[in-house]
Write a protein that holds these residues in place. Sequence first.
Motif, PDB file in Angstrom:
ATOM      1  N   VAL A  97       0.867  -1.175   0.000  1.00 41.41           N
ATOM      2  CA  VAL A  97       0.000   0.000   0.000  1.00 41.41           C
ATOM      3  C   VAL A  97       0.903   1.224   0.000  1.00 41.41           C
ATOM      4  O   VAL A  97       1.980   1.215   0.616  1.00 41.41           O
ATOM      5  CB  VAL A  97      -0.954   0.004   1.210  1.00 41.41           C
ATOM      6  N   GLU A  98       0.470   2.258  -0.725  1.00 38.68           N
ATOM      7  CA  GLU A  98       1.302   3.452  -0.867  1.00 38.68           C
ATOM      8  C   GLU A  98       0.401   4.661  -1.078  1.00 38.68           C
ATOM      9  O   GLU A  98      -0.649   4.563  -1.713  1.00 38.68           O
ATOM     10  CB  GLU A  98       2.243   3.274  -2.058  1.00 38.68           C
ATOM     11  N   THR A  99       0.814   5.788  -0.554  1.00 38.57           N
ATOM     12  CA  THR A  99       0.037   7.006  -0.732  1.00 38.57           C
ATOM     13  C   THR A  99       0.936   8.154  -1.149  1.00 38.57           C
ATOM     14  O   THR A  99       2.065   8.273  -0.679  1.00 38.57           O
ATOM     15  CB  THR A  99      -0.710   7.381   0.566  1.00 38.57           C
ATOM     16  N   ASP A 100       0.442   8.973  -2.087  1.00 39.67           N
ATOM     17  CA  ASP A 100       1.078  10.232  -2.447  1.00 39.67           C
ATOM     18  C   ASP A 100       0.333  11.342  -1.718  1.00 39.67           C
ATOM     19  O   ASP A 100      -0.885  11.476  -1.877  1.00 39.67           O
ATOM     20  CB  ASP A 100       1.005  10.476  -3.954  1.00 39.67           C
ATOM     21  N   LEU A 101       1.046  12.123  -0.950  1.00 41.12           N
ATOM     22  CA  LEU A 101       0.424  13.190  -0.179  1.00 41.12           C
ATOM     23  C   LEU A 101       0.959  14.536  -0.644  1.00 41.12           C
ATOM     24  O   LEU A 101       2.151  14.824  -0.501  1.00 41.12           O
ATOM     25  CB  LEU A 101       0.705  13.005   1.319  1.00 41.12           C
ATOM     26  N   LYS A 147       5.705  10.673  -0.209  1.00 41.55           N
ATOM     27  CA  LYS A 147       5.274   9.357  -0.661  1.00 41.55           C
ATOM     28  C   LYS A 147       5.589   8.380   0.465  1.00 41.55           C
ATOM     29  O   LYS A 147       6.747   8.217   0.858  1.00 41.55           O
ATOM     30  CB  LYS A 147       5.995   8.956  -1.941  1.00 41.55           C
ATOM     31  N   ILE A 148       4.554   7.741   0.992  1.00 43.56           N
ATOM     32  CA  ILE A 148       4.711   6.826   2.120  1.00 43.56           C
ATOM     33  C   ILE A 148       4.126   5.472   1.722  1.00 43.56           C
ATOM     34  O   ILE A 148       3.000   5.400   1.221  1.00 43.56           O
ATOM     35  CB  ILE A 148       3.997   7.354   3.376  1.00 43.56           C
ATOM     36  N   GLY A 149       4.887   4.418   1.923  1.00 45.30           N
ATOM     37  CA  GLY A 149       4.408   3.095   1.542  1.00 45.30           C
ATOM     38  C   GLY A 149       5.006   2.006   2.394  1.00 45.30           C
ATOM     39  O   GLY A 149       5.971   2.210   3.132  1.00 45.30           O
ATOM     40  N   VAL A 150       4.426   0.833   2.269  1.00 43.47           N
ATOM     41  CA  VAL A 150       4.941  -0.346   2.964  1.00 43.47           C
ATOM     42  C   VAL A 150       4.663  -1.565   2.105  1.00 43.47           C
ATOM     43  O   VAL A 150       3.634  -1.640   1.421  1.00 43.47           O
ATOM     44  CB  VAL A 150       4.309  -0.490   4.368  1.00 43.47           C
ATOM     45  N   ARG A 151       5.584  -2.504   2.116  1.00 47.41           N
ATOM     46  CA  ARG A 151       5.465  -3.724   1.330  1.00 47.41           C
ATOM     47  C   ARG A 151       5.753  -4.922   2.235  1.00 47.41           C
ATOM     48  O   ARG A 151       6.696  -4.881   3.037  1.00 47.41           O
ATOM     49  CB  ARG A 151       6.448  -3.713   0.159  1.00 47.41           C
ATOM     50  N   ALA A 152       4.951  -5.963   2.108  1.00 47.71           N
ATOM     51  CA  ALA A 152       5.145  -7.187   2.883  1.00 47.71           C
ATOM     52  C   ALA A 152       5.279  -8.358   1.916  1.00 47.71           C
ATOM     53  O   ALA A 152       4.558  -8.437   0.914  1.00 47.71           O
ATOM     54  CB  ALA A 152       3.977  -7.423   3.827  1.00 47.71           C
ATOM     55  N   GLU A 153       6.219  -9.270   2.213  1.00 48.43           N
ATOM     56  CA  GLU A 153       6.472 -10.417   1.331  1.00 48.43           C
ATOM     57  C   GLU A 153       6.597 -11.696   2.143  1.00 48.43           C
ATOM     58  O   GLU A 153       7.009 -11.679   3.304  1.00 48.43           O
ATOM     59  CB  GLU A 153       7.767 -10.208   0.538  1.00 48.43           C
TER      60      GLU A 153
END
Length: 748
Positions: free
Chosen positions: A438-442, A451-457
Amino acid sequence: MKTQGQKILFLISFFAFIIGYSQIKVSGKVTFKNKGIPEVNVTLKDTYDGATTDAQGNFSFETSEKGSRILTFIHPKYEEVEKSINVDNQEVVISVSLKEQISEIDAIVVSAGSIEASDKKRATALLSPIDIYTTAGADGQISSALTYLPGVQKVGDKEGLFIRGGTGTESKIFMDGSLINNYFSNSIPGIAGRDQFNTSLFKGNIFSSGGYSALYGQALSGALLLESVDLPDQSSYDVAISPIFLSGGFQRLSNDKTHSFGATLGYSMLNLMQKALNFNTNFIDAPQGLNSDFNFRIKTKSGGFLKYYGMYNSNKMGVKTESLEPGYDFALVRLNGENTYHNLSFRQKFGKYLLNVGGSYSYNRSDLNFSTETNDAESGKTRLLTDGNYINFKAVLERKINKISAIRGGFELNNTDEKLNFGDVNKQYNDLISSAFVETDLGFSNALSAKIGVRAENSSFLNKSNIAPRLALAYRFAKDWTSSFAYGLFYQNPESKYINGPANLDFQKSQHYIFQVQRASEGRTLRFEAFYKKYDQLIKTFNINPGKEQNQQIQTALNNDGYGYAKGLELFWRDNKKTFKNIDYWITYSFLDSKRDFLNYPVSLKPSFAAEHTLSAVVKRFIPEWKLGVNMSYTYTKGRPYYDIATQFDEGKSINYVRNEGRLKDYNALNFSFNYLPNLGKKDAKAFMVLVLSVTNVLGSKNVYGYNFSVDGSRSSAVVPPVNTFVFVGAFISFGTDKTEDAINNNL
């Protein structure tokens, strides 16, 4: 009559007095962050009464209106404001503070670690397709052209993007969001594979040398995001002829311009050039290849796109070198390779949402045969056969919050199925990497964004999971001047080629810290970037099958005890026809300090693929009256270190040590290319031709990429380019379209 005239004059004077007496003054000040705003239109709604603010933001006007009224404040750079006022017999004084109008054009974009070239941002494009084709020494390859940008190392004997102290496999390449598992062709050790994808297939790219988006993963260093073209402008047929290849293709556009399809077929053979030029490499089987592709594109009624691209390539070559081992005259390596790639993507808006769905399938087969030769008799044959099937699927849903803010999220599946057969080693490697992000442009204002995001694998092979946060900020601190900061945590599975036995492994990890200052005005870009990368959990390896011939030793993953760092400074300057007429040039400089303890390194060492200093320059001059483009490029790289790492055994334990080491000579290459656009047919004929002459390493510098050592370390041989100076001549012809003016305007 005189009395009547006096009465009329009296009435007119009386009414004028009443009207004048009833004019009420409205005044005030308009500000933004306590500073006056000039040129604000202040109007009493539904009337002609109003004024424009002065340089200090003050305004004043008179009105004869009475009662409750609406006062409007309008300026193109600020949000429109309406204020209620009551007009009676007293002066009205009002102060208003405006908010900045958020605009996609004026808003700052986060750019730390990334360089974008696409149709959306032509003003800041740094590596468009036309740039790639006209960069001398790039040979029309995207990966080669990237080496003229800061952060990418020139490593001639291995394929891949070597970014900021990372290996070639620590960067990944994506097409329309889907991973390309076999971007480079199969090759023989010591000879780098080439790009398998046609540059003209892509309309733009975003190259990230670090801190890239949470939408992408499994890369410790960087990512190259390629965006394929949509519909062609018109139907066309293309032919390319040169001494080393012949190709032809077509693109058919429907009459209603809603769909298209096309295909290309080509064959390459280096045999003729091998006879014409003095090659360093003894090709017993001259490199040859067959390449083909097919595509179709469909535009939906609501503006969406369905795109498919598929390709099949095969290549062969054989190399003969003097053997370093006693008892043998020569060492021989032969390659038979083939691969295919298929990509299907769909993009569609549904109200306020944008859906991007894509999938790809890759198959790659590399058949390497090693042997020795003594007195013209071949022996000691060993076969290294690898087969790989790769499936990638990705879905991203995006919703805009406002003009410059958005949120997006999705998931990705990446499945790998590989087989390897090499002497006594037989393995099958399977892994499914499942990811969610999930990622957001603010956009806080036109001058501040994030730009704040997080990725899980999760990896089925490792049976482990990770969570990787990403953060980037951008701030415009002056006209044309911006600054950006990026931080990110990045994970990558150990390379499957090192997994040849049981081991308790984990994800490899890197942390990026990037700071950038950039000045971008029309035609000119100045960019300074500093970075620090910290590596953890890098894999360590040991050799299996010790004591046998060197080409039968392979490295096998042992643990994740490796670590390292990379830090540096980079400078980029581009002047696109602003200072000098019809001259586009750019200059880059990179400083890199890096050390690693990974693979079979016995201690922390400067990686053999990382140079401390890299300088490059690209100059392009187009002469319109001659329809001739003259292009030059130069690259200097400080000599990289090299190591001969051997294994000794002490009480049953293997110990690695550096047996031979040194530093390569500095790398230098000056390249030229010429592009001529002759008239083809009548003036209005829909045909286009480009004649190309390019010379790589004009001065014939004898560059060295590394050294090979014998099993006992007593003998060595230099790894050098297949040829010091290469000359290419070719003709590219298009029928059904005339791109001459486009080529001239883009400085082809």
